[in-house]
Design a protein around this motif. Structure first.
Motif, PDB file in Angstrom:
ATOM      1  N   SER A   1       0.832  -1.205   0.000  1.00 35.79           N
ATOM      2  CA  SER A   1       0.000   0.000   0.000  1.00 35.79           C
ATOM      3  C   SER A   1       0.863   1.250   0.000  1.00 35.79           C
ATOM      4  O   SER A   1       0.619   2.200  -0.761  1.00 35.79           O
ATOM      5  CB  SER A   1      -0.917  -0.011   1.221  1.00 35.79           C
ATOM      6  OG  SER A   1      -1.631   1.206   1.329  1.00 35.79           O
ATOM      7  N   PHE A   2       1.896   1.250   0.836  1.00 37.07           N
ATOM      8  CA  PHE A   2       2.753   2.429   0.944  1.00 37.07           C
ATOM      9  C   PHE A   2       3.578   2.644  -0.324  1.00 37.07           C
ATOM     10  O   PHE A   2       3.856   3.784  -0.707  1.00 37.07           O
ATOM     11  CB  PHE A   2       3.680   2.301   2.159  1.00 37.07           C
ATOM     12  CG  PHE A   2       4.302   3.607   2.572  1.00 37.07           C
ATOM     13  CD1 PHE A   2       3.525   4.595   3.154  1.00 37.07           C
ATOM     14  CD2 PHE A   2       5.648   3.848   2.373  1.00 37.07           C
ATOM     15  CE1 PHE A   2       4.087   5.809   3.533  1.00 37.07           C
ATOM     16  CE2 PHE A   2       6.218   5.055   2.748  1.00 37.07           C
ATOM     17  CZ  PHE A   2       5.431   6.039   3.326  1.00 37.07           C
ATOM     18  N   GLN A   3       3.934   1.555  -0.986  1.00 40.48           N
ATOM     19  CA  GLN A   3       4.670   1.674  -2.248  1.00 40.48           C
ATOM     20  C   GLN A   3       3.837   2.416  -3.293  1.00 40.48           C
ATOM     21  O   GLN A   3       4.363   3.251  -4.041  1.00 40.48           O
ATOM     22  CB  GLN A   3       5.046   0.280  -2.759  1.00 40.48           C
ATOM     23  CG  GLN A   3       5.891   0.303  -4.022  1.00 40.48           C
ATOM     24  CD  GLN A   3       6.302  -1.093  -4.462  1.00 40.48           C
ATOM     25  OE1 GLN A   3       6.127  -2.063  -3.737  1.00 40.48           O
ATOM     26  NE2 GLN A   3       6.846  -1.195  -5.666  1.00 40.48           N
ATOM     27  N   VAL A   4       2.547   2.111  -3.344  1.00 37.75           N
ATOM     28  CA  VAL A   4       1.651   2.813  -4.270  1.00 37.75           C
ATOM     29  C   VAL A   4       1.554   4.293  -3.890  1.00 37.75           C
ATOM     30  O   VAL A   4       1.578   5.174  -4.764  1.00 37.75           O
ATOM     31  CB  VAL A   4       0.249   2.169  -4.260  1.00 37.75           C
ATOM     32  CG1 VAL A   4      -0.717   2.968  -5.134  1.00 37.75           C
ATOM     33  CG2 VAL A   4       0.314   0.732  -4.750  1.00 37.75           C
TER      34      VAL A   4
ATOM     35  N   GLY B   1      -0.866   5.718   5.536  1.00 44.52           N
ATOM     36  CA  GLY B   1       0.160   4.767   5.126  1.00 44.52           C
ATOM     37  C   GLY B   1       1.192   4.539   6.217  1.00 44.52           C
ATOM     38  O   GLY B   1       1.547   3.386   6.533  1.00 44.52           O
ATOM     39  N   HIS B   2       1.679   5.624   6.801  1.00 45.06           N
ATOM     40  CA  HIS B   2       2.649   5.509   7.894  1.00 45.06           C
ATOM     41  C   HIS B   2       2.007   4.864   9.127  1.00 45.06           C
ATOM     42  O   HIS B   2       2.642   4.060   9.819  1.00 45.06           O
ATOM     43  CB  HIS B   2       3.200   6.883   8.258  1.00 45.06           C
ATOM     44  CG  HIS B   2       4.243   7.401   7.320  1.00 45.06           C
ATOM     45  ND1 HIS B   2       5.459   6.767   7.145  1.00 45.06           N
ATOM     46  CD2 HIS B   2       4.260   8.492   6.503  1.00 45.06           C
ATOM     47  CE1 HIS B   2       6.180   7.446   6.265  1.00 45.06           C
ATOM     48  NE2 HIS B   2       5.481   8.489   5.857  1.00 45.06           N
ATOM     49  N   LEU B   3       0.757   5.209   9.398  1.00 48.84           N
ATOM     50  CA  LEU B   3       0.081   4.676  10.579  1.00 48.84           C
ATOM     51  C   LEU B   3      -0.087   3.154  10.474  1.00 48.84           C
ATOM     52  O   LEU B   3       0.164   2.420  11.442  1.00 48.84           O
ATOM     53  CB  LEU B   3      -1.279   5.349  10.749  1.00 48.84           C
ATOM     54  CG  LEU B   3      -2.028   5.073  12.059  1.00 48.84           C
ATOM     55  CD1 LEU B   3      -1.229   5.564  13.254  1.00 48.84           C
ATOM     56  CD2 LEU B   3      -3.401   5.753  12.031  1.00 48.84           C
ATOM     57  N   VAL B   4      -0.509   2.681   9.301  1.00 47.23           N
ATOM     58  CA  VAL B   4      -0.698   1.244   9.094  1.00 47.23           C
ATOM     59  C   VAL B   4       0.638   0.513   9.213  1.00 47.23           C
ATOM     60  O   VAL B   4       0.727  -0.562   9.822  1.00 47.23           O
ATOM     61  CB  VAL B   4      -1.339   0.981   7.716  1.00 47.23           C
ATOM     62  CG1 VAL B   4      -1.310  -0.510   7.388  1.00 47.23           C
ATOM     63  CG2 VAL B   4      -2.776   1.487   7.701  1.00 47.23           C
ATOM     64  N   LEU B   5       1.707   1.102   8.653  1.00 41.36           N
ATOM     65  CA  LEU B   5       3.026   0.485   8.760  1.00 41.36           C
ATOM     66  C   LEU B   5       3.505   0.453  10.206  1.00 41.36           C
ATOM     67  O   LEU B   5       4.148  -0.514  10.640  1.00 41.36           O
ATOM     68  CB  LEU B   5       4.027   1.251   7.896  1.00 41.36           C
ATOM     69  CG  LEU B   5       4.041   0.877   6.412  1.00 41.36           C
ATOM     70  CD1 LEU B   5       4.866   1.872   5.614  1.00 41.36           C
ATOM     71  CD2 LEU B   5       4.586  -0.533   6.212  1.00 41.36           C
ATOM     72  N   ALA B   6       3.193   1.499  10.970  1.00 46.86           N
ATOM     73  CA  ALA B   6       3.582   1.530  12.388  1.00 46.86           C
ATOM     74  C   ALA B   6       2.941   0.376  13.145  1.00 46.86           C
ATOM     75  O   ALA B   6       3.598  -0.304  13.942  1.00 46.86           O
ATOM     76  CB  ALA B   6       3.183   2.871  13.007  1.00 46.86           C
ATOM     77  N   PHE B   7       1.648   0.145  12.898  1.00 44.46           N
ATOM     78  CA  PHE B   7       0.942  -0.956  13.558  1.00 44.46           C
ATOM     79  C   PHE B   7       1.515  -2.311  13.122  1.00 44.46           C
ATOM     80  O   PHE B   7       1.695  -3.216  13.949  1.00 44.46           O
ATOM     81  CB  PHE B   7      -0.552  -0.899  13.245  1.00 44.46           C
ATOM     82  CG  PHE B   7      -1.314   0.082  14.072  1.00 44.46           C
ATOM     83  CD1 PHE B   7      -1.297   0.011  15.454  1.00 44.46           C
ATOM     84  CD2 PHE B   7      -2.055   1.087  13.477  1.00 44.46           C
ATOM     85  CE1 PHE B   7      -2.007   0.916  16.238  1.00 44.46           C
ATOM     86  CE2 PHE B   7      -2.764   2.006  14.249  1.00 44.46           C
ATOM     87  CZ  PHE B   7      -2.735   1.923  15.634  1.00 44.46           C
ATOM     88  N   ALA B   8       1.758  -2.444  11.812  1.00 47.92           N
ATOM     89  CA  ALA B   8       2.240  -3.723  11.282  1.00 47.92           C
ATOM     90  C   ALA B   8       3.618  -4.070  11.864  1.00 47.92           C
ATOM     91  O   ALA B   8       3.871  -5.219  12.262  1.00 47.92           O
ATOM     92  CB  ALA B   8       2.296  -3.669   9.759  1.00 47.92           C
ATOM     93  N   HIS B   9       4.529  -3.096  11.922  1.00 51.24           N
ATOM     94  CA  HIS B   9       5.854  -3.337  12.488  1.00 51.24           C
ATOM     95  C   HIS B   9       5.766  -3.604  13.991  1.00 51.24           C
ATOM     96  O   HIS B   9       6.475  -4.468  14.519  1.00 51.24           O
ATOM     97  CB  HIS B   9       6.763  -2.137  12.224  1.00 51.24           C
ATOM     98  CG  HIS B   9       7.367  -2.126  10.856  1.00 51.24           C
ATOM     99  ND1 HIS B   9       8.250  -3.094  10.421  1.00 51.24           N
ATOM    100  CD2 HIS B   9       7.205  -1.262   9.812  1.00 51.24           C
ATOM    101  CE1 HIS B   9       8.621  -2.831   9.176  1.00 51.24           C
ATOM    102  NE2 HIS B   9       8.004  -1.724   8.781  1.00 51.24           N
ATOM    103  N   SER B  10       4.898  -2.885  14.677  1.00 51.38           N
ATOM    104  CA  SER B  10       4.744  -3.075  16.122  1.00 51.38           C
ATOM    105  C   SER B  10       4.286  -4.494  16.443  1.00 51.38           C
ATOM    106  O   SER B  10       4.765  -5.124  17.397  1.00 51.38           O
ATOM    107  CB  SER B  10       3.754  -2.059  16.685  1.00 51.38           C
ATOM    108  OG  SER B  10       3.567  -2.245  18.069  1.00 51.38           O
ATOM    109  N   ALA B  11       3.340  -5.006  15.633  1.00 51.73           N
ATOM    110  CA  ALA B  11       2.812  -6.356  15.862  1.00 51.73           C
ATOM    111  C   ALA B  11       3.900  -7.417  15.720  1.00 51.73           C
ATOM    112  O   ALA B  11       3.835  -8.471  16.361  1.00 51.73           O
ATOM    113  CB  ALA B  11       1.672  -6.638  14.890  1.00 51.73           C
TER     114      ALA B  11
END
Length: 229
Positions: free
Chosen positions: A170-173, A186-196
């Motif tokens: 998603s962030f690449q797009v 985009g940054h928020l979703v990546l923050a959650f994904a990395h945190s998990a």
């Protein structure tokens, strides 16, 4: 000859009338977006004169999608699904890829609120099939949302590696098309994904980007939330 000119005049009058009706419908759809309260927006959408005489299938489908989304916001999810499926049936096999993608995304969002995760995943993937080859800003924006939504489902399913994969796609797009309005999410979703996944340094990096965007835009509504993250 006089009859033919008369018939041509009638045809032009009909085309002009339809065009005027479509313009009125589009204007009223935009006006509906300005109505903040979802119940009041439903009333507007059901009563506005220009929205009761729509002749163009794509405008009618856009109207039904907006009506469905508004019912979902008002927590009337069954009614929302009814109108969204109406919209999908109306566009059918017509080449309205972006519109069909938006309808599928709305169906996915509404299904999620009903905890119908499998249905939501099916709709999001159907949306991706529609917009996968649309090389436009609007198509890219929708594609990034669909990918992020699928990543969110994988996060709920605790499949965190898959969640990160879709968040990164998603962030690449977003980066490729420089979708400025999408960088925050985009940054928020990546923050959650990395945190998990326990990637705390990467999560912090993206959370700081979120905070920076909030501070730049002067939107204090998310400020405490960002500091908490």
């Amino acid at each position: 000859m006089a009859f033919r000119f008369c018939w041509l005049g009638i045809c032009l009058l009909i085309v002009g009338t339809v065009s005027a009706q479509n313009s009125q419908s589009i204007a009223q759809l935009k006006q509906a977006d300005k109505v903040q309260n979802s119940r009041e927006r439903i009333t507007f959408l059901l009563s506005a004169e220009g929205l009761q005489t729509i002749s163009d299938d794509s405008i009618k489908a856009a109207y039904l999608q907006k009506l469905g989304n508004t019912y979902a916001q008002a927590y009337s999810n069954d009614t929302a699904l009814y109108h969204l499926n109406e919209a999908l049936q109306l566009v059918g096999s017509k080449p309205f890829k972006l519109l069909k993608g938006e309808i599928y995304n709305s169906l996915g969002n509404t299904s999620l609120t009903l905890s119908a995760t499998d249905d939501a995943m099916k709709y999001y993937n159907a949306g991706l099939e529609e917009v996968g080859d649309l090389h436009t800003v609007d198509g890219a924006s929708l594609k990034s949302r669909l990918l992020g939504n699928i990543g969110g489902i994988y996060n709920e399913l605790e499949q965190y590696s898959k969640s990160l994969e879709y968040a990164q796609a998603s962030f690449q797009v977003i980066q490729e098309y420089n979708l400025t309005e999408r960088y925050f999410m985009g940054h928020l979703v990546l923050a959650f994904a990395h945190s998990a996944l326990g990637h705390l340094d990467q999560s912090m990096e993206h959370n700081l980007k979120v905070l920076d965007i909030i501070l730049q835009n002067g939107d204090s509504s998310y400020l405490a939330y960002a500091y908490k993250n």
